[in-house]
Motif scaffolding. Structure first.
Motif, PDB file in Angstrom:
ATOM      1  N   ASN A  67     -49.577  69.596  61.332  1.00  0.00           N
ATOM      2  CA  ASN A  67     -49.204  68.555  60.374  1.00  0.00           C
ATOM      3  C   ASN A  67     -49.943  67.240  60.637  1.00  0.00           C
ATOM      4  O   ASN A  67     -49.853  66.666  61.712  1.00  0.00           O
ATOM      5  CB  ASN A  67     -47.698  68.325  60.414  1.00  0.00           C
ATOM      6  N   ARG A  68     -50.675  66.766  59.623  1.00  0.00           N
ATOM      7  CA  ARG A  68     -51.382  65.480  59.681  1.00  0.00           C
ATOM      8  C   ARG A  68     -50.997  64.575  58.532  1.00  0.00           C
ATOM      9  O   ARG A  68     -51.546  63.492  58.385  1.00  0.00           O
ATOM     10  CB  ARG A  68     -52.899  65.715  59.669  1.00  0.00           C
ATOM     11  N   GLY A  69     -50.060  65.010  57.699  1.00  0.00           N
ATOM     12  CA  GLY A  69     -49.652  64.197  56.567  1.00  0.00           C
ATOM     13  C   GLY A  69     -50.551  64.403  55.361  1.00  0.00           C
ATOM     14  O   GLY A  69     -51.592  65.075  55.435  1.00  0.00           O
ATOM     15  N   LEU A  70     -50.154  63.784  54.249  1.00  0.00           N
ATOM     16  CA  LEU A  70     -50.883  63.939  52.989  1.00  0.00           C
ATOM     17  C   LEU A  70     -52.339  63.522  53.127  1.00  0.00           C
ATOM     18  O   LEU A  70     -53.247  64.208  52.655  1.00  0.00           O
ATOM     19  CB  LEU A  70     -50.194  63.117  51.900  1.00  0.00           C
ATOM     20  N   SER A  71     -52.590  62.399  53.800  1.00  0.00           N
ATOM     21  CA  SER A  71     -53.971  61.924  53.961  1.00  0.00           C
ATOM     22  C   SER A  71     -54.803  62.907  54.758  1.00  0.00           C
ATOM     23  O   SER A  71     -55.943  63.220  54.403  1.00  0.00           O
ATOM     24  CB  SER A  71     -53.977  60.556  54.655  1.00  0.00           C
ATOM     25  N   GLY A  72     -54.237  63.409  55.874  1.00  0.00           N
ATOM     26  CA  GLY A  72     -54.971  64.360  56.698  1.00  0.00           C
ATOM     27  C   GLY A  72     -55.283  65.643  55.966  1.00  0.00           C
ATOM     28  O   GLY A  72     -56.356  66.235  56.144  1.00  0.00           O
ATOM     29  N   ALA A  73     -54.350  66.083  55.090  1.00  0.00           N
ATOM     30  CA  ALA A  73     -54.586  67.290  54.309  1.00  0.00           C
ATOM     31  C   ALA A  73     -55.700  67.069  53.291  1.00  0.00           C
ATOM     32  O   ALA A  73     -56.600  67.909  53.126  1.00  0.00           O
ATOM     33  CB  ALA A  73     -53.296  67.714  53.616  1.00  0.00           C
ATOM     34  N   ARG A  74     -55.655  65.931  52.601  1.00  0.00           N
ATOM     35  CA  ARG A  74     -56.727  65.638  51.643  1.00  0.00           C
ATOM     36  C   ARG A  74     -58.074  65.534  52.354  1.00  0.00           C
ATOM     37  O   ARG A  74     -59.086  66.048  51.867  1.00  0.00           O
ATOM     38  CB  ARG A  74     -56.426  64.338  50.901  1.00  0.00           C
ATOM     39  N   ASN A  75     -58.088  64.877  53.496  1.00  0.00           N
ATOM     40  CA  ASN A  75     -59.349  64.716  54.237  1.00  0.00           C
ATOM     41  C   ASN A  75     -59.922  66.066  54.651  1.00  0.00           C
ATOM     42  O   ASN A  75     -61.142  66.281  54.580  1.00  0.00           O
ATOM     43  CB  ASN A  75     -59.134  63.832  55.462  1.00  0.00           C
ATOM     44  N   SER A  76     -59.063  66.987  55.087  1.00  0.00           N
ATOM     45  CA  SER A  76     -59.543  68.317  55.474  1.00  0.00           C
ATOM     46  C   SER A  76     -60.153  69.038  54.279  1.00  0.00           C
ATOM     47  O   SER A  76     -61.179  69.719  54.412  1.00  0.00           O
ATOM     48  CB  SER A  76     -58.389  69.143  56.049  1.00  0.00           C
ATOM     49  N   GLY A  77     -59.537  68.888  53.110  1.00  0.00           N
ATOM     50  CA  GLY A  77     -60.094  69.495  51.913  1.00  0.00           C
ATOM     51  C   GLY A  77     -61.417  68.883  51.520  1.00  0.00           C
ATOM     52  O   GLY A  77     -62.367  69.597  51.160  1.00  0.00           O
ATOM     53  N   ILE A  78     -61.496  67.563  51.593  1.00  0.00           N
ATOM     54  CA  ILE A  78     -62.751  66.872  51.265  1.00  0.00           C
ATOM     55  C   ILE A  78     -63.870  67.320  52.192  1.00  0.00           C
ATOM     56  O   ILE A  78     -65.018  67.515  51.765  1.00  0.00           O
ATOM     57  CB  ILE A  78     -62.559  65.347  51.351  1.00  0.00           C
ATOM     58  N   ASP A  79     -63.551  67.530  53.461  1.00  0.00           N
ATOM     59  CA  ASP A  79     -64.574  67.892  54.460  1.00  0.00           C
ATOM     60  C   ASP A  79     -65.275  69.197  54.116  1.00  0.00           C
ATOM     61  O   ASP A  79     -66.463  69.367  54.436  1.00  0.00           O
ATOM     62  CB  ASP A  79     -63.938  68.002  55.850  1.00  0.00           C
ATOM     63  N   ILE A  80     -64.588  70.123  53.483  1.00  0.00           N
ATOM     64  CA  ILE A  80     -65.225  71.419  53.184  1.00  0.00           C
ATOM     65  C   ILE A  80     -65.546  71.588  51.702  1.00  0.00           C
ATOM     66  O   ILE A  80     -66.102  72.614  51.312  1.00  0.00           O
ATOM     67  CB  ILE A  80     -64.343  72.597  53.652  1.00  0.00           C
ATOM     68  N   ALA A  81     -65.214  70.603  50.881  1.00  0.00           N
ATOM     69  CA  ALA A  81     -65.425  70.732  49.435  1.00  0.00           C
ATOM     70  C   ALA A  81     -66.909  70.886  49.118  1.00  0.00           C
ATOM     71  O   ALA A  81     -67.743  70.107  49.590  1.00  0.00           O
ATOM     72  CB  ALA A  81     -64.851  69.521  48.715  1.00  0.00           C
ATOM     73  N   GLY A  82     -67.211  71.868  48.288  1.00  0.00           N
ATOM     74  CA  GLY A  82     -68.603  72.111  47.921  1.00  0.00           C
ATOM     75  C   GLY A  82     -68.948  71.718  46.502  1.00  0.00           C
ATOM     76  O   GLY A  82     -70.086  71.891  46.056  1.00  0.00           O
ATOM     77  N   GLY A  83     -67.962  71.201  45.760  1.00  0.00           N
ATOM     78  CA  GLY A  83     -68.188  70.894  44.353  1.00  0.00           C
ATOM     79  C   GLY A  83     -68.950  69.612  44.117  1.00  0.00           C
ATOM     80  O   GLY A  83     -69.010  68.730  44.987  1.00  0.00           O
ATOM     81  N   LYS A  84     -69.531  69.496  42.939  1.00  0.00           N
ATOM     82  CA  LYS A  84     -70.168  68.253  42.522  1.00  0.00           C
ATOM     83  C   LYS A  84     -69.109  67.196  42.223  1.00  0.00           C
ATOM     84  O   LYS A  84     -69.372  65.992  42.315  1.00  0.00           O
ATOM     85  CB  LYS A  84     -71.035  68.495  41.285  1.00  0.00           C
ATOM     86  N   TYR A  85     -67.913  67.679  41.866  1.00  0.00           N
ATOM     87  CA  TYR A  85     -66.785  66.782  41.575  1.00  0.00           C
ATOM     88  C   TYR A  85     -65.567  67.227  42.372  1.00  0.00           C
ATOM     89  O   TYR A  85     -65.431  68.405  42.723  1.00  0.00           O
ATOM     90  CB  TYR A  85     -66.462  66.785  40.074  1.00  0.00           C
ATOM     91  N   ILE A  86     -64.673  66.271  42.630  1.00  0.00           N
ATOM     92  CA  ILE A  86     -63.461  66.539  43.405  1.00  0.00           C
ATOM     93  C   ILE A  86     -62.236  66.057  42.643  1.00  0.00           C
ATOM     94  O   ILE A  86     -62.225  64.941  42.102  1.00  0.00           O
ATOM     95  CB  ILE A  86     -63.519  65.842  44.784  1.00  0.00           C
TER      96      ILE A  86
END
Length: 325
Positions: A67-86
């Motif tokens: 558990n890292r909270g909402l911000s930590g979860a979003r950050n983890s998703g951003i780190d691996i996101a491969g899309g041109k848009y998020i």
């Protein structure tokens, strides 16, 4: 081929609502999606539900983390996101089938760096679609959008929250959500607007914002809600550092307004008087430090009255609000 859109869904103990959310993303008319479900240390079946969805649709990726909270979860998703848009969707909300199609078209048609849509508050757990409503479109520069943060505080959520937007991926090359705080969107959204050239906004209500009674926004007042004050102060400091002095003035008045609002709510807490004193001292410090406030005589007198006699301040404010209504 259509541009790839990465949709990040932070997941924490939402087994009751998760399927509604994920199904609404899978059923988008815009199909080229990468759906990143971030199980943020759930202790219910949420993590298992994420894994089940991964097996039935190749577009879904799952991250399991402590558990890292909402911000930590979003950050983890951003780190691996491969899309041109998020895009970001909270796991207890759901979205209209055309949300990402419309936001993507809006970005392309207006040559914007990000697109924003309206939302509808919902109060039940069923899945129901409503007419999308007003389709008027506004196009703003990033600077104009920053100014709009202060035009109508009650509509600020249309700008600040993460979940009704589609961002160009490059925006997050240098920005991440602050971890360990509440009201995380307030800490970074002005920074995002300062980066972009153009923001487009459709009034269509394409996101369904579920009003949970146990959410941070709707729960009874507690000290963790004071994180909002730190966020407003950080916005003032940012505008000062950037030399945006008119924006700093607006942000400073918004900060003091929030300070007085929290002062009033602190009355419900056992040790609220301690924090009320801190708020009075903070406003006194602002008035002493920010010499430019003296040119706004009404505002200066207003907050001096608050320091001297808070009950009278709130009485006059309440009477003014009644007259306006």
């Amino acid at each position: 081929m259509d541009d790839l859109i990465s949709v990040i869904v932070p997941v924490y103990n939402v087994e009751r609502y998760l399927k509604r959310c994920v199904d609404s993303i899978l059923n988008q008319t815009y199909k080229n999606l990468e759906i990143i479900l971030v199980d943020d240390g759930s202790t219910d079946r949420s993590g298992d539900i994420c894994d089940e969805y991964k097996k039935i649709d190749y577009r879904i990726k799952v991250i399991h983390q402590t558990n890292r909270g909402l911000s930590g979860a979003r950050n983890s998703g951003i780190d691996i996101a491969g899309g041109k848009y998020i895009g970001c969707v909270d796991s207890d909300d759901y979205i209209h089938p055309q949300m990402y199609e419309k936001l993507h078209e809006l970005i392309l048609s207006t040559k914007a760096d990000m697109a924003v849509c309206g939302y509808r508050q919902i109060y039940d757990e069923s899945f129901r679609l409503y007419p999308v409503g007003d389709a008027n479109i506004e196009v703003h520069t990033g600077f104009e959008a920053m100014e709009n943060l202060f035009h109508e505080p009650f509509e600020q959520i249309y700008w600040v929250e993460a979940w009704n937007k589609l961002y160009s991926r490059w925006i997050f090359d240098t920005i991440r959500y602050p971890e360990g705080v509440n009201f995380e969107d307030n800490y970074i959204f002005h920074r995002i607007l300062d980066l972009v050239n153009t923001v487009s906004y459709t009034h269509e209500k394409l996101l369904y914002y579920f009003q949970r009674t146990d959410s941070i926004v709707r729960e009874n007042y507690s000290l963790k809600k004071m994180d909002e004050l730190k966020a407003f102060e950080s916005r003032v400091r940012y505008f000062e550092e950037k030399g945006y002095y008119k924006l700093k003035e607006k942000a400073c008045f918004a900060w003091m307004e929030r300070l007085t609002g929290h002062y009033q709510k602190l009355s419900s807490l056992k040790y609220g008087k301690v924090y009320q004193k801190q708020i009075k001292n903070k406003i006194k410090d602002i008035l002493n430090r920010e010499k430019w406030i003296r040119q706004y005589r009404k505002q200066l007198l207003k907050y001096r009255l608050f320091i001297i006699c808070a009950p009278l301040f709130f009485f006059l404010k309440s009477r003014k609000n009644r007259e306006r209504d």
